[in-house]
Design an enzyme around this catalytic site. Structure first.
Site, short mmCIF file in Angstrom:
data_model
loop_
_atom_site.label_atom_id
_atom_site.label_comp_id
_atom_site.label_asym_id
_atom_site.label_seq_id
_atom_site.Cartn_x
_atom_site.Cartn_y
_atom_site.Cartn_z
N HIS A 250 -7.94 -5.99 4.50
CA HIS A 250 -8.00 -5.10 5.66
C HIS A 250 -9.84 -5.34 5.91
O HIS A 250 -10.55 -3.90 6.13
CB HIS A 250 -8.21 -4.17 4.90
CG HIS A 250 -5.74 -4.29 5.57
ND1 HIS A 250 -4.91 -3.25 5.05
CD2 HIS A 250 -5.65 -5.55 5.31
CE1 HIS A 250 -4.16 -3.27 4.85
NE2 HIS A 250 -4.21 -4.96 4.85
N HIS B 252 -12.13 1.52 2.42
CA HIS B 252 -11.32 2.62 1.68
C HIS B 252 -12.35 2.97 0.06
O HIS B 252 -11.58 2.93 -1.09
CB HIS B 252 -9.38 1.56 1.56
CG HIS B 252 -9.01 1.70 1.72
ND1 HIS B 252 -7.50 1.65 2.15
CD2 HIS B 252 -8.97 2.65 3.30
CE1 HIS B 252 -6.87 1.56 2.54
NE2 HIS B 252 -7.61 2.56 3.79
N TRP C 69 0.54 -0.94 0.09
CA TRP C 69 -0.18 -0.15 0.39
C TRP C 69 0.99 1.47 -0.27
O TRP C 69 1.48 1.04 1.25
CB TRP C 69 -1.59 0.30 1.16
CG TRP C 69 -1.35 1.73 1.27
CD1 TRP C 69 -2.23 1.46 0.06
CD2 TRP C 69 -0.67 2.35 2.56
NE1 TRP C 69 -2.85 3.33 1.14
CE2 TRP C 69 -2.28 3.44 1.33
CE3 TRP C 69 -0.27 2.89 3.34
CZ2 TRP C 69 -2.54 5.12 2.52
CZ3 TRP C 69 -0.11 4.00 3.08
CH2 TRP C 69 -0.85 5.26 3.35
N ASP D 191 -7.18 -4.48 9.78
CA ASP D 191 -6.29 -3.07 10.27
C ASP D 191 -7.22 -1.82 10.60
O ASP D 191 -8.66 -1.12 9.66
CB ASP D 191 -6.37 -2.14 8.40
CG ASP D 191 -5.36 -1.76 8.08
OD1 ASP D 191 -4.76 -0.90 9.45
OD2 ASP D 191 -5.22 -0.93 6.92
N ASP E 296 -9.80 3.61 10.13
CA ASP E 296 -9.30 2.74 10.51
C ASP E 296 -10.18 2.45 12.44
O ASP E 296 -9.16 2.41 13.14
CB ASP E 296 -7.90 3.06 10.77
CG ASP E 296 -7.57 3.45 8.98
OD1 ASP E 296 -7.33 2.05 8.37
OD2 ASP E 296 -7.08 4.91 8.56
N LYS F 202 -6.78 2.78 -2.11
CA LYS F 202 -7.64 3.78 -1.50
C LYS F 202 -8.38 4.48 -2.33
O LYS F 202 -8.35 4.31 -3.16
CB LYS F 202 -6.53 4.73 -0.37
CG LYS F 202 -6.78 4.72 0.50
CD LYS F 202 -5.90 5.22 1.46
CE LYS F 202 -6.77 6.31 3.31
NZ LYS F 202 -5.47 6.26 3.82
N GLU G 204 -2.70 -2.97 -2.54
CA GLU G 204 -3.86 -2.46 -1.56
C GLU G 204 -4.61 -1.08 -2.65
O GLU G 204 -3.83 -0.07 -2.32
CB GLU G 204 -4.15 -2.21 -0.51
CG GLU G 204 -5.59 -1.48 0.69
CD GLU G 204 -4.95 -1.69 2.31
OE1 GLU G 204 -3.26 -1.99 2.60
OE2 GLU G 204 -5.64 -1.15 2.45
N ASP H 188 -9.79 -3.06 1.70
CA ASP H 188 -10.18 -2.51 2.79
C ASP H 188 -11.09 -1.64 2.86
O ASP H 188 -11.84 -1.00 2.11
CB ASP H 188 -8.70 -1.54 3.41
CG ASP H 188 -8.86 -0.96 4.48
OD1 ASP H 188 -7.49 -0.82 5.06
OD2 ASP H 188 -9.64 -0.12 4.98
N ASP I 257 -12.74 8.99 8.15
CA ASP I 257 -11.14 8.04 8.92
C ASP I 257 -11.65 6.40 8.63
O ASP I 257 -13.17 6.15 8.32
CB ASP I 257 -11.75 7.68 9.86
CG ASP I 257 -9.84 7.34 10.59
OD1 ASP I 257 -8.84 7.84 10.25
OD2 ASP I 257 -10.54 6.66 11.77
C1 RNT Z 1 -3.62 2.29 4.73
C2 RNT Z 1 -4.15 1.58 4.29
C3 RNT Z 1 -2.71 0.05 4.93
C4 RNT Z 1 -2.12 0.94 6.38
C5 RNT Z 1 -1.51 -0.21 6.79
C6 RNT Z 1 -0.32 0.31 7.87
O1 RNT Z 1 -4.75 3.40 4.46
O2 RNT Z 1 -5.60 1.07 4.94
O3 RNT Z 1 -3.14 -0.84 4.61
O4 RNT Z 1 -3.20 1.39 6.91
O5 RNT Z 1 -0.53 -0.40 5.91
ZN ZN Z 2 -5.32 -1.24 5.28
#
Ligand code: RNT
Ligand code: ZN
Length: 416
Positions: free
Chosen positions: A284, A260, A183, A324, A294, A226, A224, A257, A292
């Protein structure tokens, strides 16, 4: 075996659901637990390191953050003792064990990760890996594999190559393939004039990184995408379309993810489509909240829908389930435990779906029964089955783990 478990088993059996088979599958399914929840994605390359130039951010400063590799491992031990099952640890390159030496990321070898492998082995943990394309002087402008300066680009390409070799060696030593996930934060805060050139550079950089074919028994490559990040609001080079195309063309693992995508898109719906064209996916599992991506994973509809799709499609063997999230505002060990247990609970709930009856109703165009069964399934006694799983795996049942984290906070974290 508790009475409530017996009753639960019968309730599921009444819908042709085999609870023991579900428990056996859950036990066999590792979750790749991300190391970076333990120290807010700081890593230990230099003292007091923190997230920089990466378009991702951990907010909060709850006391007790791991300051060294030893502390992180101790914290992980505590978290793992409260999470049922056998899992994997997902490492980032910035968690290298440099042993006081000055080595830059393009020159990392397995030597910097041997202590992690040696730690993982007796724990029965497989390892997954990630090159770190952030928190580094050459990533301060948020550009890495797409950097217009060929020297900087080359540095990051070499980092990617180094990480694949390390990943393959982890896989070899631990006897289980390492998924190494790429990523990058590259993008642009404001409208770029050229969207094409950075993407062409990213494709070329990835082609160079992945040029050496590695034995899939040892190592798998993942990419990955985003939607946007801090500082990449207007343009992300590695968008979903970019990596979907790249993964299909090169038959690498596609990382999805949960945080994302546009908030009204459902990740769950992407699984059956992408798996027609890519060999495997890496999840993820995360939780987006507004901007956000995460927050700590919940046992929520989105997570359950993802797990349902994997189970319904028979995709468990082609899916790597990783986590993640990073929340620095609460006890970090609790964050690990809550998020991992919720991902597992969502998987268990999916494994306990009365899928046969649902399919029959669907084929018979009896959509009222399909809907009714889906709704009835929501209040089946999942909790009793989950508790039984925790009991069999020798971890605290229900809320009992909270007291253990509190005790650890008092005796260890509060002294940091
Ligand atoms: C970032 C991605 C990635 C990170 C990690 C730390 O937007 O989700 O996966 O969160 O690699
Ligand atoms: Zn991620």
């Amino acid at each position: 075996m508790s009475d409530s478990f017996q009753i639960a088993k019968e309730a599921y059996a009444d819908l042709n659901v085999d609870v023991e088979a579900a428990l056996a599958r859950l036990e066999k399914t590792p979750i790749s637990i991300h190391c970076w929840q333990g120290d807010d994605v700081g890593g230990f390359e230099k003292e007091g390191a923190s997230l920089e130039g990466g378009g991702i951010q951990a907010t909060g400063n709850y006391p007790g953050k791991a300051r060294t590799l030893a502390e992180l491992r101790k914290d992980l031990d505590t978290a793992l003792s409260l999470i049922p099952g056998r899992h994997r640890l997902n490492l980032h390159a910035c968690y290298a064990d440099l042993g006081g030496k000055k080595i830059d990321r393009d020159a990392y070898t397995v030597a910097q990760f041997q202590s992690w492998i040696d730690w993982a082995k007796p724990h029965g943990l497989g390892l997954d890996f990630n090159p770190s394309f952030f928190s580094h002087p050459l990533a301060n402008d948020g550009l890495t594999l797409t950097h217009p300066d060929p020297k900087i680009r080359e540095f990051w390409i070499q980092h990617g190559i180094a990480c694949r070799k390390i990943g393959a060696e982890m896989g070899r030593q631990l006897g289980s393939p390492t998924v190494t996930n790429v990523w990058i934060p590259d993008g642009s805060k404001d409208l770029p004039a050229d969207r094409k050139a950075p993407r062409a550079r990213l494709q070329a950089s990835l082609d160079t990184i992945f040029a050496d074919k590695l034995d899939p028994q040892l190592h798998l490559d993942a990419v990955e995408s985003k939607l946007f990040g801090i500082g990449s609001e207007s343009y992300v080079v590695g968008s979903h379309e970019f990596y979907l195309g790249y993964a299909i063309k090169n038959q690498v693992v596609l990382c999805l993810d949960s945080g994302h995508f546009h908030p009204t898109e459902t990740l769950a719906d992407k699984i059956s489509s992408t798996l027609l064209f890519v060999p495997e996916i890496l999840l993820h599992v995360s939780r987006g909240v507004r901007w956000d991506s995460d927050h700590v994973v919940l046992f929520d509809d989105a997570t359950r829908a993802v797990m349902e799709e994997i189970v319904r499609g028979g995709f468990l063997d082609r899916t790597h389930i990783g986590l993640d999230f990073f929340d620095a505002s609460i006890n970090r060990i609790s964050a690990w435990v809550i998020g991992t247990r919720n991902a597992q609970k969502a998987l268990l709930s999916a494994l306990l779906e009365p899928i046969q009856s649902l399919r029959e109703a669907e084929l018979a165009k009896d959509n009222a029964t399909r809907l009714a069964l889906m709704e009835e399934a929501k209040t089946l006694p999942l909790g009793a089955v989950w508790d039984e799983f925790c009991t069999r795996q020798n971890v605290p049942v229900g809320h009992k783990w909270i007291a253990e984290v509190k005790a650890y906070e008092k005796s260890v974290l509060s002294l940091r």
